[in-house]
Design a protein around this motif. Structure first.
Motif, PDB file in Angstrom:
ATOM      1  N   PHE A  28       0.812  -1.227   0.000  1.00 18.37           N
ATOM      2  CA  PHE A  28       0.000   0.000   0.000  1.00 18.37           C
ATOM      3  C   PHE A  28       0.845   1.276   0.000  1.00 18.37           C
ATOM      4  CE2 PHE A  28      -2.724  -3.298   1.874  1.00 18.37           C
ATOM      5  CZ  PHE A  28      -3.812  -3.210   1.015  1.00 18.37           C
ATOM      6  N   GLY A  29       2.156   1.149  -0.080  1.00 22.14           N
ATOM      7  CA  GLY A  29       3.032   2.305  -0.191  1.00 22.14           C
ATOM      8  C   GLY A  29       3.040   3.211   1.026  1.00 22.14           C
ATOM      9  N   VAL A  30       2.990   2.606   2.224  1.00 24.24           N
ATOM     10  CA  VAL A  30       3.028   3.380   3.471  1.00 24.24           C
ATOM     11  C   VAL A  30       4.085   2.764   4.380  1.00 24.24           C
ATOM     12  CG1 VAL A  30       0.605   4.076   3.324  1.00 24.24           C
ATOM     13  CG2 VAL A  30       1.208   1.958   4.504  1.00 24.24           C
ATOM     14  N   SER A  31       4.337   3.411   5.520  1.00 27.83           N
ATOM     15  CA  SER A  31       5.312   2.890   6.472  1.00 27.83           C
ATOM     16  C   SER A  31       4.705   1.770   7.310  1.00 27.83           C
ATOM     17  CB  SER A  31       5.796   4.018   7.384  1.00 27.83           C
ATOM     18  OG  SER A  31       4.732   4.466   8.210  1.00 27.83           O
ATOM     19  N   GLN A  32       5.584   0.968   7.934  1.00 29.56           N
ATOM     20  CA  GLN A  32       5.102  -0.085   8.808  1.00 29.56           C
ATOM     21  C   GLN A  32       4.371   0.496  10.012  1.00 29.56           C
ATOM     22  OE1 GLN A  32       7.617  -3.434   9.771  1.00 29.56           O
ATOM     23  NE2 GLN A  32       8.884  -3.153   7.931  1.00 29.56           N
ATOM     24  N   ARG A  33       4.794   1.671  10.461  1.00 27.59           N
ATOM     25  CA  ARG A  33       4.114   2.306  11.583  1.00 27.59           C
ATOM     26  C   ARG A  33       2.663   2.616  11.223  1.00 27.59           C
ATOM     27  NH1 ARG A  33       5.874   4.627  16.133  1.00 27.59           N
ATOM     28  NH2 ARG A  33       8.032   4.376  15.450  1.00 27.59           N
ATOM     29  N   THR A  34       2.444   3.043   9.977  1.00 27.62           N
ATOM     30  CA  THR A  34       1.072   3.305   9.513  1.00 27.62           C
ATOM     31  C   THR A  34       0.269   2.012   9.491  1.00 27.62           C
ATOM     32  OG1 THR A  34       1.800   5.181   8.154  1.00 27.62           O
ATOM     33  CG2 THR A  34      -0.314   4.162   7.576  1.00 27.62           C
ATOM     34  N   ILE A  35       0.897   0.908   9.079  1.00 29.86           N
ATOM     35  CA  ILE A  35       0.216  -0.381   9.068  1.00 29.86           C
ATOM     36  C   ILE A  35      -0.187  -0.789  10.478  1.00 29.86           C
ATOM     37  CG2 ILE A  35       0.487  -2.848   8.607  1.00 29.86           C
ATOM     38  CD1 ILE A  35       0.032  -1.172   6.105  1.00 29.86           C
ATOM     39  N   TYR A  36       0.688  -0.551  11.464  1.00 28.58           N
ATOM     40  CA  TYR A  36       0.354  -0.883  12.848  1.00 28.58           C
ATOM     41  C   TYR A  36      -0.908  -0.122  13.296  1.00 28.58           C
ATOM     42  CZ  TYR A  36       5.126  -2.746  12.939  1.00 28.58           C
ATOM     43  OH  TYR A  36       6.284  -3.447  12.678  1.00 28.58           O
ATOM     44  N   ARG A  37      -0.962   1.155  12.928  1.00 31.58           N
ATOM     45  CA  ARG A  37      -2.135   1.965  13.305  1.00 31.58           C
ATOM     46  C   ARG A  37      -3.389   1.459  12.590  1.00 31.58           C
ATOM     47  NH1 ARG A  37       1.629   6.493  13.133  1.00 31.58           N
ATOM     48  NH2 ARG A  37       0.981   6.916  10.979  1.00 31.58           N
ATOM     49  N   ASP A  38      -3.198   1.053  11.323  1.00 29.14           N
ATOM     50  CA  ASP A  38      -4.335   0.523  10.565  1.00 29.14           C
ATOM     51  C   ASP A  38      -4.868  -0.754  11.206  1.00 29.14           C
ATOM     52  OD1 ASP A  38      -4.160   2.584   8.775  1.00 29.14           O
ATOM     53  OD2 ASP A  38      -3.135   1.417   7.203  1.00 29.14           O
ATOM     54  N   ILE A  39      -3.965  -1.630  11.654  1.00 30.35           N
ATOM     55  CA  ILE A  39      -4.380  -2.878  12.293  1.00 30.35           C
ATOM     56  C   ILE A  39      -5.150  -2.577  13.580  1.00 30.35           C
ATOM     57  CG2 ILE A  39      -3.574  -4.975  13.441  1.00 30.35           C
ATOM     58  CD1 ILE A  39      -3.373  -5.100  10.408  1.00 30.35           C
ATOM     59  N   GLU A  40      -4.697  -1.582  14.335  1.00 32.11           N
ATOM     60  CA  GLU A  40      -5.407  -1.187  15.556  1.00 32.11           C
ATOM     61  C   GLU A  40      -6.813  -0.688  15.226  1.00 32.11           C
ATOM     62  OE1 GLU A  40      -3.015   1.693  17.528  1.00 32.11           O
ATOM     63  OE2 GLU A  40      -1.459   0.260  18.131  1.00 32.11           O
ATOM     64  N   ALA A  41      -6.923   0.073  14.138  1.00 31.71           N
ATOM     65  CA  ALA A  41      -8.231   0.594  13.736  1.00 31.71           C
ATOM     66  C   ALA A  41      -9.166  -0.541  13.318  1.00 31.71           C
ATOM     67  CB  ALA A  41      -8.069   1.600  12.594  1.00 31.71           C
ATOM     68  N   ILE A  42      -8.625  -1.539  12.618  1.00 31.88           N
ATOM     69  CA  ILE A  42      -9.433  -2.681  12.188  1.00 31.88           C
ATOM     70  C   ILE A  42      -9.919  -3.472  13.400  1.00 31.88           C
ATOM     71  CG2 ILE A  42      -9.357  -4.886  10.941  1.00 31.88           C
ATOM     72  CD1 ILE A  42      -7.409  -3.522   8.967  1.00 31.88           C
ATOM     73  N   CYS A  43      -9.041  -3.658  14.373  1.00 33.98           N
ATOM     74  CA  CYS A  43      -9.434  -4.355  15.601  1.00 33.98           C
ATOM     75  C   CYS A  43     -10.505  -3.577  16.349  1.00 33.98           C
ATOM     76  CB  CYS A  43      -8.209  -4.556  16.502  1.00 33.98           C
ATOM     77  SG  CYS A  43      -7.023  -5.773  15.885  1.00 33.98           S
ATOM     78  N   ALA A  44     -10.357  -2.244  16.380  1.00 33.72           N
ATOM     79  CA  ALA A  44     -11.337  -1.407  17.073  1.00 33.72           C
ATOM     80  C   ALA A  44     -12.708  -1.489  16.414  1.00 33.72           C
ATOM     81  CB  ALA A  44     -10.850   0.042  17.105  1.00 33.72           C
ATOM     82  N   ALA A  45     -12.737  -1.825  15.122  1.00 22.81           N
ATOM     83  CA  ALA A  45     -14.005  -1.955  14.390  1.00 22.81           C
ATOM     84  C   ALA A  45     -14.678  -3.290  14.661  1.00 22.81           C
ATOM     85  CB  ALA A  45     -13.759  -1.776  12.899  1.00 22.81           C
ATOM     86  N   GLY A  46     -14.031  -4.164  15.454  1.00 18.80           N
ATOM     87  CA  GLY A  46     -14.641  -5.435  15.810  1.00 18.80           C
ATOM     88  C   GLY A  46     -14.188  -6.625  14.992  1.00 18.80           C
ATOM     89  N   ILE A  47     -13.202  -6.437  14.139  1.00 23.19           N
ATOM     90  CA  ILE A  47     -12.682  -7.554  13.335  1.00 23.19           C
ATOM     91  C   ILE A  47     -11.516  -8.178  14.083  1.00 23.19           C
ATOM     92  CG2 ILE A  47     -11.623  -8.203  11.140  1.00 23.19           C
ATOM     93  CD1 ILE A  47     -13.103  -5.850   9.875  1.00 23.19           C
ATOM     94  N   PRO A  48     -11.576  -9.475  14.402  1.00 23.88           N
ATOM     95  CA  PRO A  48     -10.568 -10.123  15.261  1.00 23.88           C
ATOM     96  C   PRO A  48      -9.251 -10.422  14.543  1.00 23.88           C
ATOM     97  CG  PRO A  48     -12.187 -11.740  14.577  1.00 23.88           C
ATOM     98  CD  PRO A  48     -12.664 -10.409  14.041  1.00 23.88           C
ATOM     99  N   VAL A  49      -8.363  -9.420  14.481  1.00 27.12           N
ATOM    100  CA  VAL A  49      -7.041  -9.605  13.891  1.00 27.12           C
ATOM    101  C   VAL A  49      -6.101 -10.142  14.967  1.00 27.12           C
ATOM    102  CG1 VAL A  49      -5.092  -8.495  12.732  1.00 27.12           C
ATOM    103  CG2 VAL A  49      -7.437  -7.734  12.263  1.00 27.12           C
TER     104      VAL A  49
END
Length: 305
Positions: A28-49
């Protein structure tokens, strides 16, 4: 842009066992730190990552959350996607779009073109009514409109909408009509001046839509059966408009149509008049008399010709 990336990451995780943060960052052409934040957002939405440690570690979604690919065949999934895609062209339902994307994650590529195609967008003439009514049903809001009934009377109706029904070649609204204090079915082509009201409602009782749409009503004139003979030149129209009724083909190219439990003879007479001299009623005598009377009344309008 972030929302699109979050959705893409979610579908990617659904379709694979484990994906590393570095792989997602590169994808996705972003930093790994951005991916970490994205994963946190997905978990906060109720998807069990879940996070997997080790050299081949990364992120994945709990297997219990994924759809078992063995439950549906490729053809099953393709048919579901086709059906849901056709509804999104009419109703623009975001939830349906997400369902389609999830189905695509378990779809196997067979290399074959789709065996089913549906175009519900062919009702564009009153697509705004469909969308307004669909939104009102989901929100539990009253609707108000003017409706032309079978007698040609144009009346104001206030309705608690229950469902939209596509039957044969027409859309219908099924709901509780406060003007009639009962459940009714309204053909969308006869609805005008439609408004969605802010007032909310609760359903009175359950009534099966199929029961109402069956056309069985004690207020309509009943005819035990009707037999009509059509010439060969009208076969295509007969098959299009009377496809559920019993047909007998004859050697001369003509066809005899039998309608059992014919209901609403006014509708049938109007339909048959559209065939002109290519249709003749054989039975029952009462329907023949009504057809003759209708034709005589029409001829009166042309006496001066």
């Amino acid at each position: 842009m972030k929302l699109e990336r979050l959705m893409s990451i979610t579908y990617m995780l659904l379709n694979t066992e484990v994906v590393s943060a570095s792989e997602l960052a590169e994808r996705f052409g972003v930093s790994q730190r951005t991916i970490y934040r994205d994963i946190e957002a997905i978990c906060a939405a109720g998807i069990p990552v879940v996070s997997h440690q080790g050299a081949n570690g990364g992120y994945g979604i709990m297997n219990e959350y994924k759809m078992d690919k063995s439950l549906l065949s490729s053809d099953d999934i393709a048919s579901l996607i086709t059906l849901l895609s056709s509804t999104t062209t009419v109703f623009q339902d975001e939830r349906t779009h997400h369902t389609i994307e999830r189905l695509k994650t378990v779809q196997r590529d067979t290399g074959r073109p789709p065996s089913l195609t549906l175009d519900l967008g062919s009702w564009r003439a009153y697509i705004s009514h469909l969308r307004m009514l669909h939104a009102a049903i989901n929100a539990g809001q009253l609707v108000r409109f003017r409706y032309v009934n079978a007698k040609g009377e144009r009346q104001a109706r206030t309705v608690e909408p229950v469902s939209l029904v596509l039957k044969f070649d027409a859309w219908y609204l099924y709901g509780y009509c406060r003007s009639r204090s009962d459940y009714r079915v309204f053909k969308l082509t006869r609805i005008s001046e439609l408004d969605v009201l802010p007032e909310l409602f609760e359903r009175h009782r359950d009534v099966h839509t199929e029961e109402v749409l069956s056309g069985r009503s004690s207020s309509q004139e009943q005819v035990e059966h009707a037999v009509i003979r059509f010439t060969g030149g009208s076969l295509a129209r007969v098959l299009d408009e009377f496809y559920l009724d019993e047909k007998t083909f004859h050697a001369d190219g003509s066809l005899t149509l039998t309608l059992f439990n014919a209901i609403d003879t006014d509708w049938l007479i109007e339909k048959l008049l559209g065939f002109g001299e290519e249709a003749v009623v054989l039975e029952p005598p009462s329907l023949r008399r009504r057809m003759k009377k209708k034709i005589e009344n029409m001829l009166v309008r042309y006496e001066e010709v």
